[in-house]
Design a protein around this motif. Structure first.
Motif, mmCIF file in Angstrom:
data_model
loop_
_atom_site.group_PDB
_atom_site.id
_atom_site.type_symbol
_atom_site.label_atom_id
_atom_site.label_comp_id
_atom_site.label_asym_id
_atom_site.label_seq_id
_atom_site.Cartn_x
_atom_site.Cartn_y
_atom_site.Cartn_z
ATOM 1 N N TYR A 45 26.361 -7.042 65.680
ATOM 2 C CA TYR A 45 24.967 -6.719 65.361
ATOM 3 C C TYR A 45 24.492 -5.512 66.162
ATOM 4 O O TYR A 45 24.733 -5.423 67.359
ATOM 5 C CB TYR A 45 24.061 -7.920 65.656
ATOM 6 C CG TYR A 45 24.376 -9.123 64.814
ATOM 7 C CD1 TYR A 45 23.723 -9.343 63.621
ATOM 8 C CD2 TYR A 45 25.344 -10.044 65.218
ATOM 9 C CE1 TYR A 45 24.015 -10.453 62.837
ATOM 10 C CE2 TYR A 45 25.644 -11.149 64.446
ATOM 11 C CZ TYR A 45 24.970 -11.346 63.257
ATOM 12 O OH TYR A 45 25.266 -12.438 62.499
ATOM 13 N N ASN A 46 23.795 -4.597 65.491
ATOM 14 C CA ASN A 46 23.261 -3.414 66.146
ATOM 15 C C ASN A 46 21.795 -3.574 66.541
ATOM 16 O O ASN A 46 21.381 -3.113 67.600
ATOM 17 C CB ASN A 46 23.368 -2.191 65.224
ATOM 18 C CG ASN A 46 24.768 -2.001 64.692
ATOM 19 O OD1 ASN A 46 25.035 -2.305 63.548
ATOM 20 N ND2 ASN A 46 25.673 -1.527 65.533
ATOM 21 N N TYR A 47 21.020 -4.189 65.662
ATOM 22 C CA TYR A 47 19.569 -4.266 65.858
ATOM 23 C C TYR A 47 19.043 -5.651 65.566
ATOM 24 O O TYR A 47 19.680 -6.449 64.885
ATOM 25 C CB TYR A 47 18.840 -3.281 64.924
ATOM 26 C CG TYR A 47 19.066 -1.845 65.285
ATOM 27 C CD1 TYR A 47 18.250 -1.215 66.224
ATOM 28 C CD2 TYR A 47 20.082 -1.107 64.699
ATOM 29 C CE1 TYR A 47 18.451 0.099 66.571
ATOM 30 C CE2 TYR A 47 20.292 0.212 65.037
ATOM 31 C CZ TYR A 47 19.472 0.815 65.971
ATOM 32 O OH TYR A 47 19.675 2.124 66.315
ATOM 33 N N ILE A 48 17.844 -5.893 66.077
ATOM 34 C CA ILE A 48 17.090 -7.089 65.751
ATOM 35 C C ILE A 48 15.718 -6.645 65.267
ATOM 36 O O ILE A 48 15.068 -5.815 65.905
ATOM 37 C CB ILE A 48 16.988 -8.044 66.958
ATOM 38 C CG1 ILE A 48 16.172 -9.277 66.607
ATOM 39 C CG2 ILE A 48 16.419 -7.371 68.161
ATOM 40 C CD1 ILE A 48 16.191 -10.333 67.694
ATOM 41 N N ASN A 49 15.323 -7.115 64.096
ATOM 42 C CA ASN A 49 13.992 -6.868 63.555
ATOM 43 C C ASN A 49 13.156 -8.115 63.807
ATOM 44 O O ASN A 49 13.483 -9.191 63.294
ATOM 45 C CB ASN A 49 14.034 -6.582 62.051
ATOM 46 C CG ASN A 49 14.659 -5.249 61.750
ATOM 47 O OD1 ASN A 49 14.447 -4.276 62.458
ATOM 48 N ND2 ASN A 49 15.445 -5.191 60.694
ATOM 49 N N ILE A 50 12.110 -7.965 64.594
ATOM 50 C CA ILE A 50 11.244 -9.084 64.937
ATOM 51 C C ILE A 50 9.919 -8.888 64.219
ATOM 52 O O ILE A 50 9.277 -7.844 64.375
ATOM 53 C CB ILE A 50 11.020 -9.165 66.464
ATOM 54 C CG1 ILE A 50 12.367 -9.283 67.187
ATOM 55 C CG2 ILE A 50 10.102 -10.331 66.809
ATOM 56 C CD1 ILE A 50 12.285 -9.052 68.672
ATOM 57 N N THR A 51 9.515 -9.878 63.435
ATOM 58 C CA THR A 51 8.257 -9.816 62.701
ATOM 59 C C THR A 51 7.401 -11.011 63.073
ATOM 60 O O THR A 51 7.871 -12.148 63.042
ATOM 61 C CB THR A 51 8.503 -9.831 61.176
ATOM 62 O OG1 THR A 51 9.385 -8.755 60.838
ATOM 63 C CG2 THR A 51 7.203 -9.673 60.403
#
Length: 122
Positions: A93-99
């Motif tokens: 995994y490269n990124y985490i999108n937190i919403t």
């Protein structure tokens, strides 16, 4: 110059956690209050060459408008550290999108407010 983004999905692309999804949610609930957590995965290819794999975490929070920006930033730091400590195959995994989302329904009107933050994992 054109930039094309293609999003793909695989049936085996669900992220796994050392403590399981329920255990991961419980760990985060000890850190801050939220109503519901949704977990997903995405893969993006840009111009056919670079590939980005990421984790999507969406938190439903009823009182989102009362939470300060600095507290939201603090939550995202906690979330990132918990992901790094508990996500299996972290190197994939490269990124985490937190919403963070707040949803209000009045009759047939549905109003959604959200804050989205993207953090690099590795």
């Amino acid at each position: 110059m054109n930039c094309h983004t293609v999003t793909e999905s695989k049936s085996n692309s669900n992220p796994d956690f050392k403590v399981g999804k329920a255990g991961f949610e419980k760990r985060l609930k000890r850190q801050f209050d939220f109503d519901k957590l949704s977990i997903g995965f995405y893969t993006t290819k840009k111009n056919g060459s670079s590939k980005e794999n990421g984790l999507n975490l969406t938190f439903k929070i009823n009182n989102l408008e009362t939470i300060s920006d600095s507290l939201i930033n603090s939550y995202t730091d906690v979330i990132k550290e918990e992901v790094k400590a508990n996500l299996l195959h972290l190197k994939d995994y490269n990124y985490i999108n937190i919403t963070f989302e707040n949803e209000l329904t009045k009759g047939n009107l549905r109003k959604v407010n959200s804050i989205k933050i993207k953090k690099q994992l590795n």
